[in-house]
Design a protein around this motif. Structure first.
Motif, PDB file in Angstrom:
ATOM      1  N   GLU A  31       0.886  -1.390   0.019  1.00  0.00           N
ATOM      2  CA  GLU A  31       0.024  -0.134   0.103  1.00  0.00           C
ATOM      3  C   GLU A  31       0.960   1.181  -0.117  1.00  0.00           C
ATOM      4  O   GLU A  31       0.589   2.322  -0.786  1.00  0.00           O
ATOM      5  CB  GLU A  31      -0.823   0.132   1.116  1.00  0.00           C
ATOM      6  N   ALA A  32       2.005   1.233   1.058  1.00  0.00           N
ATOM      7  CA  ALA A  32       2.650   2.570   0.818  1.00  0.00           C
ATOM      8  C   ALA A  32       3.213   2.971  -0.268  1.00  0.00           C
ATOM      9  O   ALA A  32       3.422   4.212  -0.556  1.00  0.00           O
ATOM     10  CB  ALA A  32       3.633   2.309   1.982  1.00  0.00           C
ATOM     11  N   ARG A  43      -2.217   6.118  -3.570  1.00  0.00           N
ATOM     12  CA  ARG A  43      -3.148   6.293  -2.436  1.00  0.00           C
ATOM     13  C   ARG A  43      -2.340   6.216  -1.117  1.00  0.00           C
ATOM     14  O   ARG A  43      -2.470   7.055  -0.109  1.00  0.00           O
ATOM     15  CB  ARG A  43      -4.196   5.410  -2.315  1.00  0.00           C
ATOM     16  N   GLY A  44      -1.264   5.355  -1.243  1.00  0.00           N
ATOM     17  CA  GLY A  44      -0.435   5.104   0.076  1.00  0.00           C
ATOM     18  C   GLY A  44       0.460   6.307   0.303  1.00  0.00           C
ATOM     19  O   GLY A  44       0.666   6.638   1.340  1.00  0.00           O
ATOM     20  N   ALA A  96      -1.465   9.118   1.553  1.00  0.00           N
ATOM     21  CA  ALA A  96      -1.752   8.802   2.970  1.00  0.00           C
ATOM     22  C   ALA A  96      -0.367   9.233   3.950  1.00  0.00           C
ATOM     23  O   ALA A  96      -0.783   9.722   4.851  1.00  0.00           O
ATOM     24  CB  ALA A  96      -2.225   7.362   3.280  1.00  0.00           C
ATOM     25  N   LEU A  97       0.478   8.970   3.370  1.00  0.00           N
ATOM     26  CA  LEU A  97       1.836   9.022   4.183  1.00  0.00           C
ATOM     27  C   LEU A  97       1.820  10.602   4.434  1.00  0.00           C
ATOM     28  O   LEU A  97       2.330  11.052   5.403  1.00  0.00           O
ATOM     29  CB  LEU A  97       3.231   8.144   3.768  1.00  0.00           C
ATOM     30  N   ALA A 152      -0.477  12.095   6.527  1.00  0.00           N
ATOM     31  CA  ALA A 152      -0.215  11.733   8.170  1.00  0.00           C
ATOM     32  C   ALA A 152       1.026  12.653   8.661  1.00  0.00           C
ATOM     33  O   ALA A 152       1.082  12.952   9.666  1.00  0.00           O
ATOM     34  CB  ALA A 152       0.349  10.314   8.105  1.00  0.00           C
ATOM     35  N   ILE A 163       0.551  12.697  12.439  1.00  0.00           N
ATOM     36  CA  ILE A 163       0.504  11.219  12.950  1.00  0.00           C
ATOM     37  C   ILE A 163       1.713  10.306  12.887  1.00  0.00           C
ATOM     38  O   ILE A 163       2.136   9.433  13.448  1.00  0.00           O
ATOM     39  CB  ILE A 163      -0.557  10.706  12.119  1.00  0.00           C
ATOM     40  N   MET A 164       2.470  10.867  11.686  1.00  0.00           N
ATOM     41  CA  MET A 164       4.046  10.251  11.568  1.00  0.00           C
ATOM     42  C   MET A 164       5.219  11.186  11.586  1.00  0.00           C
ATOM     43  O   MET A 164       4.752  12.216  10.821  1.00  0.00           O
ATOM     44  CB  MET A 164       3.754   9.417  10.717  1.00  0.00           C
ATOM     45  N   GLU A 165       6.316  10.712  11.605  1.00  0.00           N
ATOM     46  CA  GLU A 165       7.525  11.620  11.347  1.00  0.00           C
ATOM     47  C   GLU A 165       7.887  11.330   9.800  1.00  0.00           C
ATOM     48  O   GLU A 165       7.920  10.026   9.649  1.00  0.00           O
ATOM     49  CB  GLU A 165       8.851  11.330  12.373  1.00  0.00           C
ATOM     50  N   GLN A 191      10.408   6.367   0.464  1.00  0.00           N
ATOM     51  CA  GLN A 191       9.381   5.660  -0.142  1.00  0.00           C
ATOM     52  C   GLN A 191       8.993   6.957  -1.383  1.00  0.00           C
ATOM     53  O   GLN A 191       8.440   6.776  -2.571  1.00  0.00           O
ATOM     54  CB  GLN A 191       8.074   5.916   0.751  1.00  0.00           C
ATOM     55  N   GLN A 207       6.580   2.374  11.058  1.00  0.00           N
ATOM     56  CA  GLN A 207       5.796   3.424  11.205  1.00  0.00           C
ATOM     57  C   GLN A 207       5.044   3.510   9.797  1.00  0.00           C
ATOM     58  O   GLN A 207       3.770   3.485   9.721  1.00  0.00           O
ATOM     59  CB  GLN A 207       6.486   4.629  11.389  1.00  0.00           C
ATOM     60  N   TYR A 250      -6.300   2.551   7.243  1.00  0.00           N
ATOM     61  CA  TYR A 250      -7.684   3.102   6.552  1.00  0.00           C
ATOM     62  C   TYR A 250      -7.999   2.497   5.220  1.00  0.00           C
ATOM     63  O   TYR A 250      -7.385   1.237   4.982  1.00  0.00           O
ATOM     64  CB  TYR A 250      -7.218   4.713   5.979  1.00  0.00           C
TER      65      TYR A 250
END
Lengths: 467, 475
Positions: A44-45, A49-50, A53-54, A57, A62-64, A72, B23, B31
């Motif tokens: 997904e990442a 879409r992934g 989302a990253l 985030a 939500i994330m560093e 990525q 992470q 999701y």
């Protein structure tokens, strides 16, 4: 990167990323079947879409944006096949470039990478003179026996394997650019001054003039594939276009933009915009999908420029940019082909789409129609021709593993078509195809050519007309 | 984050490459395609075999760790959002088509097989698997089965639940269950196959399935009917059914939907019409032509202003493909698009379309409507912005009223998306207290620890807006 640097990058991304675009992604996932890195990994990442989302985030806290996040983002080819597939019309290309811009601004690159970025992006591509010098150096390397020596002594083995293979795939270069070759061939050309007094070379149309086309020669194109540039101009004038080559034009800035060096890209863009505006052209011809796509997006690139006349000129410029295939198929006069002996068997050719030509310039029919118009040529569709070949600017050097996976799959599909010729419309793709042939060991019966070169083998060209 | 010894045990089952808890992996499996929901898992695991699934489930059972099965993450009910953390089991590595049995007309495959690929392979053999959810280019067959997916062809051919003949599934204690088989008739005991279809990962992880196939129709043709008013279009749908016509597809789109779909697909849809029906029939050439002629007459008699018949099967396919993009294309209008799938008996379609309009106006929210009108399944879709809590609240109010209206007409809260966590607060409205009680007892009997997709299917029941029955039971 330390924690504080992650924080700095987070802050930077909050500034650079277009929040509307991030929110517009509704996560339907329709992009995933178009994404080469998702198809290869299934993760997904590693899908649009992934990745969005990253990015979101990070912006949402939500994330560093740690090293794996940055890796990525680097793994994305930037082929933008996800954009035509996106029903929500999310501008993924802008999001990934904004992210890379933030990374480039905050990141402390390791010394070799920094040096490479500085050498190529600042020191080389923007300067046509230096590019030509590199071309001469490459010619010396190839012709002096140095190349033979490097290969036979095993000196090349000091380099990573993928660079050794890439080196083998490099075309023989002459060190001459488009206009050097044009003059040496004794084809008609006259010098004019542009409206600002800059040097402008004009090549007359064959027959009645339909329109004036500005030739964008490209930086790498004009060193590595100057012959293709010559053929492009020959075809353009044959189709009824007067061709103007402004001397003041520079590199398009695509490699800068894709690496996050947006200021450099904008500087180059404003030079090109002026150069072609002053040349009074109706169209701007590109024969490299990668360059054409950025040229076509100059309006977006310059949309925040302080100067309204630059912004307006950028919009005009973007509207004038056409791929060579669009100009030849539909706008110019139809080209006549040499007669073909009906007894000779048809030559099978296959076509690998240039991602940026297809996904950004949205050109996919014209190159195929042009090939189908060549007598004695049979076009065999390549399965997955819309999937990136892994070249993607400098991707094949920075991400050799993913690049070769994609390329090897591509070559399997080429094998299926039974084609003897792989046609592309972008120098990066062309080099990659040559590398793929090298890797597959099919060099004996398969060749890779630019569409323009294939056409000029068959089209009747009145090169001396107008002298 | 899971305890180190548990991570090691799981790692030993699937190998380092297929156990992820960095992470990036946790965020990217937090999701699905449902707007407004996100929750981080503790680990993401990509099993390669049923045995691996079983081994992982056993470890989870031993430590009461939640398990969420996931295919492509394209569902719209929040079905794969790991609300209580735990392990997300991504089934996409188990994507083999094991067999197409042309003597028994069945296919057997692993759960992670892509639906579109499955369709194409089946159709190459001259057979046909009708259920065609709009997300079929990315979704998985296992996901379709877990949520009982429908599609555009429900009217004539039914939905996923009508095709599943047998399943292999890993139960919450790690045991491997096999149900049904390549059998047209099979009444041996309780129908566990049907129980698991649509259970949304709350009872078991489906690993393999056998479905029935039918002969592929030799011919198909599409046409569109345009209308000046919405009601006439909706009324046509009921008239077509009442005249005993069964087109394979009978899709409804209102004007805003038409406009955005045309904007995306550029296939010449009539954007000036107030509503459109896209109708397709398949079968023999004679049957299809005869049916389309009859349907055309019904459309005209019901108030269609113009009809257009597709000149080729490709042109018809383009219309249907464009229709599949409706949801995502609608999201161009506003940042957040919330789509529901309230379903009513087909005779009530016109009434329901009217209700949706009335409710949207009442709550001042923009709701476009499209859907599989032929099977009574509408997709009222709210265009909104997740960043505006006040507006989102109004949208929720409107949807609650739409569900209420659907149920009052003898309909349901979800026709094909499944309950997940989005519909859980409304489930009791549909099934009643006795229904909830029975479902909970089944859940407790099969998954006493409550580790299978916790937070889904069962939630606190939302207070009804229009009280139709005197009892209001909280859970």
């Amino acid at each position: 990167m330390q924690r504080t640097e992650h924080q700095a990058l987070t802050d930077r991304m909050r500034l650079t990323l277009d929040e509307e675009q991030l929110t517009n992604c509704m996560r339907c996932g329709f992009c995933q079947t178009a994404c080469p890195t998702f198809l290869e990994t299934g993760l997904e990442a590693a899908s649009p879409r992934g990745r969005i989302a990253l990015m979101k985030a990070v912006v949402d806290g939500i994330m560093e944006p740690d090293e794996s996040f940055q890796a990525q983002m680097d793994l994305c080819l930037g082929c933008r096949a996800c954009e035509p597939a996106c029903p929500s019309d999310v501008k993924y290309g802008q999001l990934i470039e904004q992210t890379r811009e933030a990374i480039a601004q905050e990141k402390k690159y390791s010394m070799p990478v920094k040096l490479a970025r500085k050498t190529f992006l600042e020191g080389l591509f923007p300067h046509q003179g230096r590019m030509k010098f590199m071309g001469k150096a490459l010619k010396f390397y190839q012709k002096s026996g140095l190349q033979k020596l490097a290969r036979s002594t095993g000196a090349m083995k000091m380099f990573p394997e993928h660079l050794q293979q890439l080196e083998k795939a490099l075309p023989e270069v002459s060190g001459d650019g488009l206009m050097d070759l044009w003059r040496k061939a004794g084809f008609p050309v006259r010098a004019e001054k542009s409206s600002s007094g800059a040097k402008l070379l004009i090549i007359p149309a064959v027959g009645e003039t339909i329109a004036r086309v500005g030739m964008f020669r490209g930086c790498i194109m004009d060193v590595m594939f100057a012959e293709t540039n010559v053929n492009t101009v020959r075809l353009l004038r044959q189709a009824g276009f007067e061709v103007a080559v402004p001397d003041a034009q520079v590199c398009c800035g695509a490699l800068h933009a894709h690496s996050g060096e947006m200021e450099d890209a904008k500087n180059l863009a404003s030079k090109n915009i002026s150069a072609f505006q002053e040349a009074g052209v109706d169209y701007i011809a590109s024969n490299a999908g990668g360059c054409g796509a950025l040229l076509k997006e100059y309006d977006h690139l310059m949309k925040e420029d302080q100067n309204p006349s630059i912004r307006n000129a950028a919009v005009t410029f973007a509207g004038q940019v056409k791929d060579i295939s669009e100009l030849l198929q539909g706008i110019g006069r139809p080209l006549l082909h040499k007669e073909q002996d009906p007894k000779t068997a048809a030559v099978k050719v296959t076509y690998q789409d240039s991602c940026h030509l297809r996904n950004v310039m949205r050109v996919q029919g014209q190159p195929r129609e042009l090939m189908q118009g060549i007598p004695g040529v049979q076009l065999c569709e390549l399965q997955g021709s819309e999937v990136c070949c892994g070249s993607a600017g400098i991707y094949n050097m920075t991400q050799p593993e993913m690049s070769t996976d994609l390329l090897d799959h591509k070559m399997e599909n080429v094998e299926q078509t039974g084609a003897e010729t792989i046609v592309t419309s972008n120098p990066g793709c062309l080099l990659q195809m040559k590398w793929g042939i090298e890797r597959a060991g099919t060099g004996e019966h398969v060749r890779a050519v630019h569409l323009v070169d294939l056409l000029s083998e068959s089209v009747i060209l009145d090169d001396k007309m107008g002298l | 984050m899971l305890e180190q010894h548990i991570r090691e045990q799981m790692n030993a089952v699937v190998g380092d490459k297929w156990f992820k808890d960095d992470q990036e992996s946790l965020v990217s499996y937090s999701y699905d395609a449902t707007p407004l929901y996100q929750s981080m898992p503790d680990a993401v695991i990509f099993p390669g075999s049923t045995q691996e699934v079983s081994d992982i489930v056993k470890i989870c059972a031993a430590h009461s760790i939640p398990i969420v099965g996931r295919g492509a993450g394209s569902n719209l009910c929040g079905g794969t959002v790991p609300l209580k953390g735990g392990v997300v089991l991504v089934m996409t590595r188990m994507n083999k088509l094991l067999e197409i049995d042309s003597e028994n007309l069945t296919a057997t495959f692993q759960a992670g097989l892509n639906t579109k690929q499955f369709h194409m392979t089946v159709e190459r053999t001259g057979l046909f698997y009708p259920p065609d959810p709009s997300s079929m280019i990315i979704c998985t067959m296992g996901g379709n089965i877990a949520l009982g997916a429908g599609g555009l062809r429900g009217l004539k051919y039914g939905t996923t639940k009508d095709y599943v003949l047998g399943l292999e599934a890993v139960m919450p204690d790690g045991s491997i269950l096999r149900t049904g088989g390549k059998l047209v008739k099979d009444v041996a005991g309780y129908d566990l196959t049907r129980l698991l279809v649509g259970s949304g990962g709350t009872l078991a992880i489906i690993t393999e399935a056998t479905v029935k196939l039918i002969p592929k129709p030799v011919y198909r043709r599409a046409m569109v009917a345009m209308y000046d008013d919405l009601e006439a279009a909706a009324k046509t749908v009921s008239n077509i059914i009442a005249n005993h016509m069964f087109p394979c597809t009978l899709e409804f789109m209102d004007q805003p939907t038409l406009q955005v779909v045309e904007d995306f697909a550029k296939i010449g849809l009539p954007v000036e019409a107030k509503a459109m029906l896209a109708i397709e029939q398949d079968g023999t050439v004679e049957d299809v032509e005869r049916d389309l002629k009859k349907i055309e007459e019904i459309c005209m008699a019901s108030g269609a202003v113009q009809m257009r018949v597709a000149s080729s099967p490709e042109e018809g396919a383009k219309v249907m493909e464009a229709r599949r993009s409706a949801l995502a294309a609608l999201s161009r209008l506003r940042p957040t698009t919330i789509l529901e799938d309230a379903t009513v008996p087909r005779s009530k379609i016109a009434e329901m379309v009217g209700e949706v309009q009335r409710i949207a106006a009442k709550h001042q929210v923009q709701i476009c409507t499209f859907g599989h009108a032929g099977d009574g399944n509408l997709h009222p879709t709210a265009m909104t912005d997740a960043r505006n809590p006040e507006e989102i609240h109004r949208v929720e109010q409107a949807f609650a009223e739409i569900f209420e209206a659907a149920i009052a007409m003898g309909g349901t809260i979800t026709g094909e998306h499944g309950v997940g966590n989005v519909k859980a607060p409304y489930l009791e409205w549909k099934v009643g207290a006795a229904g909830m009680d029975m479902m909970k007892r089944i859940k407790e009997a099969i998954d006493p620890q409550g580790i299978m997709n916790p937070g889904k299917m069962f939630a606190e029941t939302r207070k009804r807006i229009v009280v139709q029955e005197p009892k209001l039971t909280g859970v």
